[in-house]
Motif scaffolding. Structure first.
Motif: not given
Lengths: 111, 112
Positions: B6-13, B20-27, B103-112
């Motif tokens: 997952q990308n990004p891992r952290y985002l403040i906006t 957009t939060v991307t998610c990609s798997q290789n399986m 599961f991916g490692d997670g994305t922490r989003l903060s919307i101000l």
């Protein structure tokens, strides 16, 4: 009515004992049931899944399913401090393919 | 190594700025899904996809969009983010009975 219910805990179990985690669900026709472990600050990990009534064993873990009672449980034998985590029960609904998670049970293994 | 990235891992906006939060798997998994995790509310499914070009709403789809143009990618789009979308987001993939396995490692989003 909440669709998937778990006791939030914390459930404290001495090291070496059996930890018993319980989950009830409301959709009687549900067919697929999952247990995940989530350490603090980490992502969930799938540890067991069960589809049929009865017990399913994998190492120290046993999942038990009783569809008549709408009840699924996870037993952890020989509990270790590394088992301390939040355990999430999840159910795939019969009416569609949505996955509904319980809020999780915090398990604390006492050394 | 089997991975869900997952990308990004952290985002403040800020409110209203599309992201957009991307998610990609290789399986080569057919099944992919998005969740949000909030204190006291647990993990809730936003959208899921059984295969390319097949997407369905989960429990809390309002305010989110997804697309599945390729098997490996499943981006989560917030067209006009709002503060109530501040959360920890997880992407997952799977096969078998289509459950989320990895599961991916997670994305922490903060919307101000």
């Amino acid at each position: 009515q909440k669709e998937v219910e778990q006791n939030s805990g914390p459930l404290s179990v001495p090291e070496g004992a059996i930890a018993s985690l319980n989950c009830t669900y409301s959709d009687r026709g549900s067919q697929s049931f999952f247990w995940y472990r989530q350490y603090s600050g980490k992502s969930p990990e799938l540890i067991m899944f069960i589809y049929s009534n009865g017990d399913k064993e994998d190492g120290r873990f046993t999942a038990q399913l009783n569809k008549a009672s709408q009840y699924v449980s996870l037993l952890i034998r020989d509990s270790q401090p590394s088992d301390s985590a939040t355990y999430l029960c999840a159910v795939k609904m019969n009416r569609d393919d949505k996955i509904i998670f319980g809020k999780g049970t915090r398990l604390h293994i006492l050394p | 190594e089997a991975q869900v990235t997952q990308n990004p891992r952290y985002l403040i906006t800020v409110t209203g700025k599309k992201l957009t939060v991307t998610c990609s798997q290789n399986m080569n998994h057919e099944y992919m899904s998005w969740y949000r995790q909030d204190p006291g509310l647990g993990l809730r499914q936003i959208y899921y996809s059984m295969n390319v070009e097949v997407t369905d709403k989960g429990d809390v789809p309002e305010g989110y969009k997804v697309s599945r143009k390729e098997k490996r990618n499943f981006p989560l789009i917030l067209e006009s983010p709002s503060p109530n979308q501040t959360s920890l987001y997880f992407c997952a993939s799977g096969v078998w009975g289509n459950q989320p396995q990895h599961f991916g490692d997670g994305t922490r989003l903060s919307i101000l």
